[in-house]
Motif scaffolding. Structure first.
Motif, PDB file in Angstrom:
ATOM      1  N   UNK A  41       0.806  -1.155   0.216  1.00  0.00           N
ATOM      2  CA  UNK A  41       0.069  -0.050  -0.033  1.00  0.00           C
ATOM      3  C   UNK A  41       0.785   1.032   0.029  1.00  0.00           C
ATOM      4  N   UNK A  42       1.919   1.305   0.814  1.00  0.00           N
ATOM      5  CA  UNK A  42       2.820   2.155   0.822  1.00  0.00           C
ATOM      6  C   UNK A  42       3.390   2.611  -0.765  1.00  0.00           C
ATOM      7  N   UNK A  43       3.939   1.692  -1.479  1.00  0.00           N
ATOM      8  CA  UNK A  43       4.452   1.667  -2.600  1.00  0.00           C
ATOM      9  C   UNK A  43       3.546   2.234  -3.669  1.00  0.00           C
ATOM     10  N   UNK A  44       2.111   1.794  -3.659  1.00  0.00           N
ATOM     11  CA  UNK A  44       1.064   2.433  -4.344  1.00  0.00           C
ATOM     12  C   UNK A  44       0.666   3.834  -4.187  1.00  0.00           C
ATOM     13  N   UNK A  46       2.934   6.024  -2.726  1.00  0.00           N
ATOM     14  CA  UNK A  46       4.158   6.804  -3.145  1.00  0.00           C
ATOM     15  C   UNK A  46       3.785   7.136  -4.590  1.00  0.00           C
ATOM     16  N   UNK A  47       3.627   6.128  -5.487  1.00  0.00           N
ATOM     17  CA  UNK A  47       3.323   6.474  -6.921  1.00  0.00           C
ATOM     18  C   UNK A  47       2.291   7.376  -7.143  1.00  0.00           C
ATOM     19  N   UNK A  48       1.182   7.254  -6.546  1.00  0.00           N
ATOM     20  CA  UNK A  48       0.071   8.084  -6.547  1.00  0.00           C
ATOM     21  C   UNK A  48       0.405   9.372  -6.254  1.00  0.00           C
ATOM     22  N   UNK A  54       3.149  15.762 -10.823  1.00  0.00           N
ATOM     23  CA  UNK A  54       3.364  16.156 -11.990  1.00  0.00           C
ATOM     24  C   UNK A  54       4.648  16.948 -12.369  1.00  0.00           C
ATOM     25  N   UNK A  55       5.794  16.573 -11.500  1.00  0.00           N
ATOM     26  CA  UNK A  55       7.020  17.229 -11.802  1.00  0.00           C
ATOM     27  C   UNK A  55       8.000  16.141 -11.916  1.00  0.00           C
ATOM     28  N   UNK A  56       8.570  16.560 -13.245  1.00  0.00           N
ATOM     29  CA  UNK A  56       9.603  15.393 -13.848  1.00  0.00           C
ATOM     30  C   UNK A  56      10.880  15.318 -12.868  1.00  0.00           C
ATOM     31  N   UNK A  57      11.297  16.634 -12.447  1.00  0.00           N
ATOM     32  CA  UNK A  57      12.526  16.802 -11.565  1.00  0.00           C
ATOM     33  C   UNK A  57      12.386  16.253 -10.215  1.00  0.00           C
ATOM     34  N   UNK A  58      13.435  15.237 -10.112  1.00  0.00           N
ATOM     35  CA  UNK A  58      13.411  14.589  -8.785  1.00  0.00           C
ATOM     36  C   UNK A  58      12.581  13.354  -8.630  1.00  0.00           C
ATOM     37  N   UNK A  59      11.823  12.807  -9.662  1.00  0.00           N
ATOM     38  CA  UNK A  59      10.902  12.086  -9.331  1.00  0.00           C
ATOM     39  C   UNK A  59      11.402  10.715  -8.794  1.00  0.00           C
ATOM     40  N   UNK A  60      12.694  10.112  -9.459  1.00  0.00           N
ATOM     41  CA  UNK A  60      13.213   8.927  -8.937  1.00  0.00           C
ATOM     42  C   UNK A  60      13.746   9.102  -7.510  1.00  0.00           C
ATOM     43  N   UNK A  61      14.506  10.261  -7.022  1.00  0.00           N
ATOM     44  CA  UNK A  61      14.828  10.357  -5.733  1.00  0.00           C
ATOM     45  C   UNK A  61      13.780  10.371  -4.786  1.00  0.00           C
ATOM     46  N   UNK A  62      12.494  10.975  -5.205  1.00  0.00           N
ATOM     47  CA  UNK A  62      11.270  11.194  -4.139  1.00  0.00           C
ATOM     48  C   UNK A  62      10.637   9.924  -4.094  1.00  0.00           C
ATOM     49  N   UNK A  63      10.547   9.283  -5.134  1.00  0.00           N
ATOM     50  CA  UNK A  63       9.870   7.826  -4.952  1.00  0.00           C
ATOM     51  C   UNK A  63      10.773   6.835  -4.111  1.00  0.00           C
TER      52      UNK A  63
END
Length: 85
Positions: A41-44, A46-48, A54-63
């Motif tokens: 549930x926390x993975x879902x 996080x992605x939601x 809707x910001x591309x910058x830092x998406x991977x780091x935030x995820x």
């Protein structure tokens, strides 16, 4: 507090709340199963949250921060449940 941290913090709070709820409400033999469900549930969540920003910058780091923090919280919870069981 930056907006990046504010986008990760709700997932950590969700994981912590789930850990407390699992410890209080579930039977000892079912706790590990519920921890896995809480992590999913926390993975879902996080992605939601990250896709809603809707910001591309830092998406991977935030995820990674959201999922990694949840993993640490729920791993510590699992260790506590193992000692108590």
């Amino acid at each position: 507090m930056t907006w990046q941290l504010l986008s990760v913090l709700p997932v950590w709070v969700l994981s912590l709340a789930a850990a407390v709820l699992i410890g209080v409400a579930s039977a000892p033999e079912q706790r590990i199963t519920w921890v896995g469900i809480a992590f999913a549930a926390s993975i879902v969540a996080t992605f939601v949250i990250q896709l809603a920003i809707q910001r591309k910058e830092g998406f991977v780091v935030r995820t990674m921060a959201g999922i990694g923090g949840s993993l640490v919280i729920l791993a510590a919870t699992t260790a506590v449940f193992t000692v108590l069981l």
